[in-house]
Design an enzyme around this catalytic site. Sequence first.
Site, mmCIF file in Angstrom:
data_model
loop_
_atom_site.group_PDB
_atom_site.id
_atom_site.type_symbol
_atom_site.label_atom_id
_atom_site.label_comp_id
_atom_site.label_asym_id
_atom_site.label_seq_id
_atom_site.Cartn_x
_atom_site.Cartn_y
_atom_site.Cartn_z
ATOM 1 N N LYS A 52 0.842 -1.211 0.000
ATOM 2 C CA LYS A 52 0.000 0.000 0.000
ATOM 3 C C LYS A 52 0.874 1.258 0.000
ATOM 4 O O LYS A 52 0.638 2.200 -0.747
ATOM 5 C CB LYS A 52 -0.942 -0.008 1.214
ATOM 6 C CG LYS A 52 -2.035 -1.064 1.114
ATOM 7 C CD LYS A 52 -2.847 -1.217 2.410
ATOM 8 C CE LYS A 52 -3.857 -2.358 2.264
ATOM 9 N NZ LYS A 52 -4.675 -2.569 3.470
ATOM 10 N N GLN A 96 -4.165 -1.497 9.808
ATOM 11 C CA GLN A 96 -4.218 -2.810 9.170
ATOM 12 C C GLN A 96 -4.777 -3.851 10.144
ATOM 13 O O GLN A 96 -4.364 -3.924 11.308
ATOM 14 C CB GLN A 96 -2.805 -3.206 8.690
ATOM 15 C CG GLN A 96 -2.753 -4.466 7.851
ATOM 16 C CD GLN A 96 -3.454 -4.349 6.488
ATOM 17 O OE1 GLN A 96 -3.627 -3.248 5.953
ATOM 18 N NE2 GLN A 96 -3.867 -5.473 5.936
ATOM 19 N N ASP A 119 -10.530 3.325 4.622
ATOM 20 C CA ASP A 119 -10.913 1.918 4.506
ATOM 21 C C ASP A 119 -12.438 1.782 4.451
ATOM 22 O O ASP A 119 -12.951 0.725 4.087
ATOM 23 C CB ASP A 119 -10.425 1.141 5.747
ATOM 24 C CG ASP A 119 -9.163 0.335 5.494
ATOM 25 O OD1 ASP A 119 -8.951 -0.071 4.339
ATOM 26 O OD2 ASP A 119 -8.421 0.108 6.465
HETATM 27 N N1 GUN Z 1 -6.991 -6.600 6.422
HETATM 28 C C1 GUN Z 1 -7.421 -7.272 5.333
HETATM 29 N N2 GUN Z 1 -7.931 -6.418 4.423
HETATM 30 C C2 GUN Z 1 -7.813 -5.180 4.942
HETATM 31 C C3 GUN Z 1 -8.160 -3.881 4.466
HETATM 32 O O1 GUN Z 1 -8.702 -3.684 3.378
HETATM 33 N N3 GUN Z 1 -7.868 -2.857 5.317
HETATM 34 C C4 GUN Z 1 -7.310 -3.043 6.535
HETATM 35 N N4 GUN Z 1 -7.088 -1.981 7.289
HETATM 36 N N5 GUN Z 1 -6.990 -4.244 7.014
HETATM 37 C C5 GUN Z 1 -7.236 -5.299 6.209
#
Ligand code: GUN
Length: 290
Positions: A52, A96, A119
């Site tokens: 990311k 995350q 998110d």
């Molecule tokens: N863990 C798995 N997918 C995601 C996501 O899209 N965002 C976040 N913050 N954690 C995740």
Amino acid sequence: MVLLDGKKTSADIRKEIALEVEELKKNNKKAPHLVAIIVGNNGASITYVNAKVKACKEVGFESTLIELPKEISEQELINKINTLNNDKFIDGFIVQLPLPEHINEENIIMAINPDKDVDGFHPTNIGKMTLNLPTFIPATPFGILELLERYKIETSGKNVIVIGRSNIVGTPISILLGQKRNVGNATVTLTHSRTVDLPKITKQADIIIVALGVPNFLKADMVKEGVVIVDVGITRVEDTSKKNRFKLIGDVDFKEVSQKASYITPVPGGVGPMTIAMLLKNTLLACKRK
Ligand code: GUN
């Protein structure tokens, strides 16, 4: 059979975003700034967060990675979130998931300012999404919508079966595809561990979205000829022949099911890269909204 190429589509989207960032900079506006928080040292999470942050740099965003020890208390993490909520130089941030067991995920998501929740996990944003109001759509379902749109896959009036009811994927995508929207107007069935006779249901599907985390779960005898398959699964399985000693396996038995499908996402290179592209899209939106 046509491959739904998330890698290529994500690269197209990232190019479009990079052009917009250039335009912002030309007009003396600040580039979007995304912060990612990671707690502990879960290997898969570290890989995703690094991807990311790297994607941010490639489109000209500013990005900051905050790595916190797994022993951090819930309150300390909330304090960090409050600092980011109040920092006017930060457009959006993510924490995350999953988090260590002693930290309550709900409390953490609730602490994020919904205007910076790129998110789209905060209940305020989920509520807006459910009412089809402007908001941040969670990146994975958003990526699935975008992939279906760019491949011109008709959803209106179609029978969509979603397998798995997670807050991040199954539940939001089932809501979105049923809405009156561009990629929507489908008749959606959300299936889960208590569903009775799943194959009977999946055999009726025009489109199947699998988000379970069970490798090779969906088999050819569970689908009809011409079905569209979106595989959200990415389970890491040990593979000593690989440099990093693992490979990624989807929830769909690709070898079998691709023989019957009209369109199918590969794993890797399907939904995964789309998730990152849509997180960037949400961050750009957060920046432009300010
Ligand atoms: N863990 C798995 N997918 C995601 C996501 O899209 N965002 C976040 N913050 N954690 C995740």
